[in-house]
Design a protein around this motif. Structure first.
Motif, PDB file in Angstrom:
ATOM      1  N   VAL A 128       0.835  -1.201   0.000  1.00 47.17           N
ATOM      2  CA  VAL A 128       0.000   0.000   0.000  1.00 47.17           C
ATOM      3  C   VAL A 128       0.871   1.252   0.000  1.00 47.17           C
ATOM      4  O   VAL A 128       0.578   2.229  -0.709  1.00 47.17           O
ATOM      5  CB  VAL A 128      -0.967  -0.011   1.207  1.00 47.17           C
ATOM      6  CG1 VAL A 128      -1.660   1.328   1.382  1.00 47.17           C
ATOM      7  CG2 VAL A 128      -1.982  -1.133   1.060  1.00 47.17           C
ATOM      8  N   PHE A 129       1.944   1.247   0.735  1.00 40.72           N
ATOM      9  CA  PHE A 129       2.871   2.380   0.773  1.00 40.72           C
ATOM     10  C   PHE A 129       3.444   2.655  -0.616  1.00 40.72           C
ATOM     11  O   PHE A 129       3.501   3.807  -1.061  1.00 40.72           O
ATOM     12  CB  PHE A 129       3.987   2.093   1.772  1.00 40.72           C
ATOM     13  CG  PHE A 129       5.012   3.178   1.870  1.00 40.72           C
ATOM     14  CD1 PHE A 129       4.717   4.363   2.519  1.00 40.72           C
ATOM     15  CD2 PHE A 129       6.268   3.018   1.324  1.00 40.72           C
ATOM     16  CE1 PHE A 129       5.657   5.375   2.619  1.00 40.72           C
ATOM     17  CE2 PHE A 129       7.214   4.017   1.412  1.00 40.72           C
ATOM     18  CZ  PHE A 129       6.905   5.197   2.064  1.00 40.72           C
ATOM     19  N   PHE A 130       3.849   1.588  -1.333  1.00 35.67           N
ATOM     20  CA  PHE A 130       4.380   1.776  -2.677  1.00 35.67           C
ATOM     21  C   PHE A 130       3.319   2.331  -3.627  1.00 35.67           C
ATOM     22  O   PHE A 130       3.616   3.164  -4.482  1.00 35.67           O
ATOM     23  CB  PHE A 130       4.967   0.481  -3.232  1.00 35.67           C
ATOM     24  CG  PHE A 130       6.348   0.189  -2.736  1.00 35.67           C
ATOM     25  CD1 PHE A 130       7.352   1.128  -2.838  1.00 35.67           C
ATOM     26  CD2 PHE A 130       6.641  -1.029  -2.164  1.00 35.67           C
ATOM     27  CE1 PHE A 130       8.640   0.864  -2.382  1.00 35.67           C
ATOM     28  CE2 PHE A 130       7.912  -1.314  -1.696  1.00 35.67           C
ATOM     29  CZ  PHE A 130       8.912  -0.351  -1.818  1.00 35.67           C
ATOM     30  N   PHE A 131       2.072   1.890  -3.491  1.00 35.25           N
ATOM     31  CA  PHE A 131       0.998   2.433  -4.336  1.00 35.25           C
ATOM     32  C   PHE A 131       0.803   3.924  -4.071  1.00 35.25           C
ATOM     33  O   PHE A 131       0.598   4.696  -5.014  1.00 35.25           O
ATOM     34  CB  PHE A 131      -0.309   1.685  -4.114  1.00 35.25           C
ATOM     35  CG  PHE A 131      -0.428   0.426  -4.923  1.00 35.25           C
ATOM     36  CD1 PHE A 131      -0.372   0.463  -6.308  1.00 35.25           C
ATOM     37  CD2 PHE A 131      -0.599  -0.791  -4.288  1.00 35.25           C
ATOM     38  CE1 PHE A 131      -0.481  -0.678  -7.056  1.00 35.25           C
ATOM     39  CE2 PHE A 131      -0.708  -1.963  -5.036  1.00 35.25           C
ATOM     40  CZ  PHE A 131      -0.638  -1.907  -6.422  1.00 35.25           C
ATOM     41  N   PHE A 132       0.856   4.332  -2.819  1.00 34.67           N
ATOM     42  CA  PHE A 132       0.705   5.755  -2.499  1.00 34.67           C
ATOM     43  C   PHE A 132       1.884   6.572  -3.020  1.00 34.67           C
ATOM     44  O   PHE A 132       1.705   7.678  -3.531  1.00 34.67           O
ATOM     45  CB  PHE A 132       0.551   5.969  -0.998  1.00 34.67           C
ATOM     46  CG  PHE A 132      -0.836   5.777  -0.500  1.00 34.67           C
ATOM     47  CD1 PHE A 132      -1.873   6.563  -0.973  1.00 34.67           C
ATOM     48  CD2 PHE A 132      -1.122   4.811   0.451  1.00 34.67           C
ATOM     49  CE1 PHE A 132      -3.163   6.391  -0.522  1.00 34.67           C
ATOM     50  CE2 PHE A 132      -2.399   4.626   0.916  1.00 34.67           C
ATOM     51  CZ  PHE A 132      -3.440   5.426   0.437  1.00 34.67           C
ATOM     52  N   ILE A 133       3.086   6.045  -2.882  1.00 33.72           N
ATOM     53  CA  ILE A 133       4.267   6.768  -3.337  1.00 33.72           C
ATOM     54  C   ILE A 133       4.277   6.878  -4.860  1.00 33.72           C
ATOM     55  O   ILE A 133       4.507   7.963  -5.411  1.00 33.72           O
ATOM     56  CB  ILE A 133       5.560   6.060  -2.845  1.00 33.72           C
ATOM     57  CG1 ILE A 133       5.632   6.120  -1.340  1.00 33.72           C
ATOM     58  CG2 ILE A 133       6.799   6.695  -3.467  1.00 33.72           C
ATOM     59  CD1 ILE A 133       5.599   7.519  -0.767  1.00 33.72           C
ATOM     60  N   LEU A 134       4.024   5.789  -5.548  1.00 37.61           N
ATOM     61  CA  LEU A 134       4.057   5.808  -7.014  1.00 37.61           C
ATOM     62  C   LEU A 134       2.847   6.551  -7.591  1.00 37.61           C
ATOM     63  O   LEU A 134       2.952   7.176  -8.636  1.00 37.61           O
ATOM     64  CB  LEU A 134       4.120   4.395  -7.565  1.00 37.61           C
ATOM     65  CG  LEU A 134       5.398   3.613  -7.226  1.00 37.61           C
ATOM     66  CD1 LEU A 134       5.310   2.195  -7.754  1.00 37.61           C
ATOM     67  CD2 LEU A 134       6.613   4.315  -7.765  1.00 37.61           C
ATOM     68  N   GLY A 135       1.719   6.477  -6.917  1.00 36.75           N
ATOM     69  CA  GLY A 135       0.527   7.160  -7.404  1.00 36.75           C
ATOM     70  C   GLY A 135       0.545   8.650  -7.121  1.00 36.75           C
ATOM     71  O   GLY A 135      -0.129   9.431  -7.791  1.00 36.75           O
TER      72      GLY A 135
END
Length: 64
Positions: free
Chosen positions: A55-62
């Motif tokens: 979820v953290f990676f999705f927030f960072i990349l998004g």
């Protein structure tokens, strides 16, 4: 901000690789004598850390 990202990822990966260490930091010092975390605790700790990391990676990349 990079330091926060690095620290968060590092803690999540450490909790996936060494969930017993997190248990000792949180609960182990309160118990007298020999005590170990249960297999269910270790499994849930690894699963929840992996989900939080994804979820953290999705927030960072998004967010870019």
């Amino acid at each position: 901000m990079f330091f926060f990202y690095f620290l968060f990822i590092l803690l999540a990966v450490l909790n996936i690789a060494f969930p017993r260490f997190g248990w000792y930091l949180r609960y182990g010092w309160m118990v007298k004598g020999e005590s170990e975390p249960s297999d269910a605790y270790i499994l849930m700790s690894r699963i929840s850390s992996a989900i939080v990391l994804i979820v953290f990676f999705f927030f960072i990349l998004g967010g870019r």
